[in-house]
Scaffold this active site. Structure first.
Site, short mmCIF file in Angstrom:
data_model
loop_
_atom_site.label_atom_id
_atom_site.label_comp_id
_atom_site.label_asym_id
_atom_site.label_seq_id
_atom_site.Cartn_x
_atom_site.Cartn_y
_atom_site.Cartn_z
N CYS A 112 0.82 -1.23 0.00
CA CYS A 112 0.00 0.00 0.00
C CYS A 112 0.84 1.27 0.00
CB CYS A 112 -0.95 -0.01 1.19
SG CYS A 112 -1.97 -1.47 1.26
N HIS A 253 -3.34 7.05 2.96
CA HIS A 253 -3.75 5.81 2.31
C HIS A 253 -5.14 5.43 2.80
CE1 HIS A 253 -4.09 1.81 0.93
NE2 HIS A 253 -3.83 1.24 2.09
N ASN A 283 -10.13 -0.28 -0.07
CA ASN A 283 -8.67 -0.16 -0.05
C ASN A 283 -8.13 -0.63 -1.41
OD1 ASN A 283 -5.94 -0.43 0.32
ND2 ASN A 283 -6.07 -1.56 2.26
N1 ACO Z 1 -18.65 -9.14 8.60
C1 ACO Z 1 -19.10 -9.48 9.81
N2 ACO Z 1 -18.29 -9.88 10.80
C2 ACO Z 1 -16.96 -9.93 10.54
C3 ACO Z 1 -16.42 -9.58 9.30
C4 ACO Z 1 -17.33 -9.17 8.29
N3 ACO Z 1 -16.93 -8.82 7.06
N4 ACO Z 1 -15.09 -9.72 9.34
C5 ACO Z 1 -14.79 -10.13 10.58
N5 ACO Z 1 -15.91 -10.27 11.30
C6 ACO Z 1 -16.05 -10.71 12.68
C7 ACO Z 1 -14.88 -11.53 13.13
O1 ACO Z 1 -15.07 -12.88 12.74
C8 ACO Z 1 -14.94 -11.35 14.62
O2 ACO Z 1 -15.92 -12.21 15.15
P1 ACO Z 1 -15.65 -13.02 16.51
O3 ACO Z 1 -15.44 -11.94 17.54
O4 ACO Z 1 -16.91 -13.79 16.67
O5 ACO Z 1 -14.43 -13.83 16.24
C9 ACO Z 1 -15.46 -9.93 14.78
O6 ACO Z 1 -16.03 -9.56 13.53
C10 ACO Z 1 -14.39 -8.93 15.16
O7 ACO Z 1 -13.27 -9.12 14.34
P2 ACO Z 1 -12.00 -8.23 14.50
O8 ACO Z 1 -10.96 -8.73 13.56
O9 ACO Z 1 -11.65 -8.06 15.93
O10 ACO Z 1 -12.58 -6.83 13.97
P3 ACO Z 1 -11.86 -5.45 13.96
O11 ACO Z 1 -12.67 -4.47 14.67
O12 ACO Z 1 -10.41 -5.56 14.29
O13 ACO Z 1 -11.94 -5.09 12.43
C11 ACO Z 1 -10.56 -5.03 10.47
C12 ACO Z 1 -11.29 -5.89 11.46
C13 ACO Z 1 -11.58 -4.15 9.76
C14 ACO Z 1 -9.86 -5.89 9.45
C15 ACO Z 1 -9.55 -4.13 11.23
O14 ACO Z 1 -8.77 -4.90 12.08
C16 ACO Z 1 -8.68 -3.37 10.31
O15 ACO Z 1 -9.12 -2.51 9.59
N6 ACO Z 1 -7.39 -3.63 10.33
C17 ACO Z 1 -6.45 -2.95 9.47
C18 ACO Z 1 -6.14 -3.82 8.37
C19 ACO Z 1 -6.25 -3.17 7.04
O16 ACO Z 1 -6.87 -2.17 6.81
N7 ACO Z 1 -5.60 -3.83 6.13
C20 ACO Z 1 -5.59 -3.43 4.81
C21 ACO Z 1 -4.25 -3.57 4.26
S1 ACO Z 1 -3.06 -2.75 5.22
C22 ACO Z 1 -3.28 -1.23 4.95
O17 ACO Z 1 -3.67 -0.89 3.89
C23 ACO Z 1 -3.07 -0.35 6.06
#
Ligand code: ACO
Length: 326
Positions: A112, A253, A283
């Site tokens: 990214c 980003h 993204n």
């Molecule tokens: N729909 C519904 N529920 C979901 C989904 C979905 N699409 N995806 C995950 N869940 C559930 C999980 O299974 C979990 O359930 P559980 O508690 O029963 O196990 C629950 O939601 C919480 O999951 P978390 O991973 O804790 O959710 P979080 O609040 O951390 O959000 C996310 C996840 C959006 C991926 C976040 O961590 C994030 O944005 N991280 C940054 C990563 C990123 O943006 N990467 C892109 C590339 S890197 C970059 O560009 C910076």
């Protein structure tokens, strides 16, 4: 010699995939995606559209704005994690599509942060006189490497490309600085395990075990993203003797609304100076900043003389910043 951005361009697939449509494909909701990420819809490449398709179109538009002919380009730097092929470089394919027959062309891989890395490399070529006109492109077709059965990742990404023309000349739209950083200790928090030399293509392994898709430790990536984007932004400000109040527009980003908001808050930049188009595109990895820059340019919110801070973070980890005086 100044390094100037003389043209911007972008290209996005026509096909829109909304959160409501994703609700039909996987166990998710519009409410979950919106509150956790800020994304409402993303663009998805159609059959016959590739990373080079969007890259060439974004490049063509940037050249048009700059009033530069393809043959005048000395160098094409294309950032992508989703090249058309492992080799040759997608930049060479784009060179052919554009008819930029006098250019050297190569790809760079910094996930990214790739567009910022591309700007940084281009800046050095221009400041040393090794090139006069450069096309820097970020282009991705992430829909081809996400696991559409994995709700943790597939909701996050989209396809598209953005590009800029950089020229060595005096005048406005100056690139004041670029800074790049890498932290390889965390390479395995966000990566594509299969298809490279560690896990070459194999039906029983890379396909059945789903190694060909993006895998990510979302929570860990989140924490590092905020800290690192702040570090890169502060470095840009310090290097130019500026403070946050001098910034007229922050273009981060576009990965996740919560990452963007947390980064802006740490920097003391309010929503009136923050560019966000994540809700429409998701993204798009290395394409996100040049797409945003091109949109901001067309919306005429880039004021003459205003300082624009670009900051990115991604897999590697690789991150960086660039400061532009418009
Ligand atoms: N729909 C519904 N529920 C979901 C989904 C979905 N699409 N995806 C995950 N869940 C559930 C999980 O299974 C979990 O359930 P559980 O508690 O029963 O196990 C629950 O939601 C919480 O999951 P978390 O991973 O804790 O959710 P979080 O609040 O951390 O959000 C996310 C996840 C959006 C991926 C976040 O961590 C994030 O944005 N991280 C940054 C990563 C990123 O943006 N990467 C892109 C590339 S890197 C970059 O560009 C910076």
């Amino acid at each position: 010699m100044n390094v100037r951005i003389t043209g911007t361009g972008s290209s996005l697939p026509g096909k829109i995939l909304t959160n409501a449509e994703l609700e039909q494909l996987i166990d998710t909701t519009d409410e979950w995606i919106t509150t956790r990420t800020g994304i409402k819809e993303r663009r998805i490449a159609a059959d016959g559209e590739y990373t080079s398709t969007f890259a060439a179109e974004a490049g063509r538009r940037a050249l048009e704005m700059a009033g530069v002919q393809p043959e005048e380009i000395d160098l094409i730097i294309l950032s992508t994690v989703t090249p058309d092929f492992p080799f040759p470089s997608t930049a060479c394919i784009v060179q052919d599509l554009l008819g930029a027959k006098n250019a050297t062309a190569f790809d760079i891989s910094a996930a990214c942060a790739g567009f910022i890395y591309g700007l940084s490399v281009a800046e050095k070529y221009l400041r040393t006189g090794a090139a006069k006109k450069i096309l820097v492109i970020g282009s991705e077709t992430l829909s081809r490497i996400v696991d559409w059965k994995d709700r943790n990742t597939c909701v996050l990404f989209g396809d598209g490309a953005g590009a800029v023309v950089l020229e060595a000349s005096e005048g406005d739209h100056s690139l004041l600085s670029t800074h790049t950083f890498s932290n390889g200790s965390y390479w395995n928090l966000l990566y594509q395990p299969g298809s490279g030399s560690r896990n070459p293509a194999s039906a029983s392994r890379t396909i059945d075990e789903r190694l060909i898709y993006v895998t990510m430790e979302g929570n860990e990536v989140f924490k590092h993203a905020v800290r690192s984007m702040e570090e890169a932004a502060v470095k840009a400000l310090d290097a130019n003797g500026l403070s946050q109040s001098d910034i007229s527009l922050l273009i981060p980003h576009q990965a996740n609304r919560r990452i963007i908001d947390a980064t802006a808050k740490r920097l003391g930049v309010g929503s009136d100076r923050l560019f966000i188009n994540l809700h429409r595109y998701g993204n798009t990895s290395s394409a996100s900043i040049p797409i945003a820059l091109d949109e901001a340019n067309h919306q005429e919110i880039l004021k003459h003389g205003g300082k624009i801070l670009l900051v990115a973070f991604g897999g590697g980890f690789a991150y960086g910043s660039a400061l532009v005086e418009w």
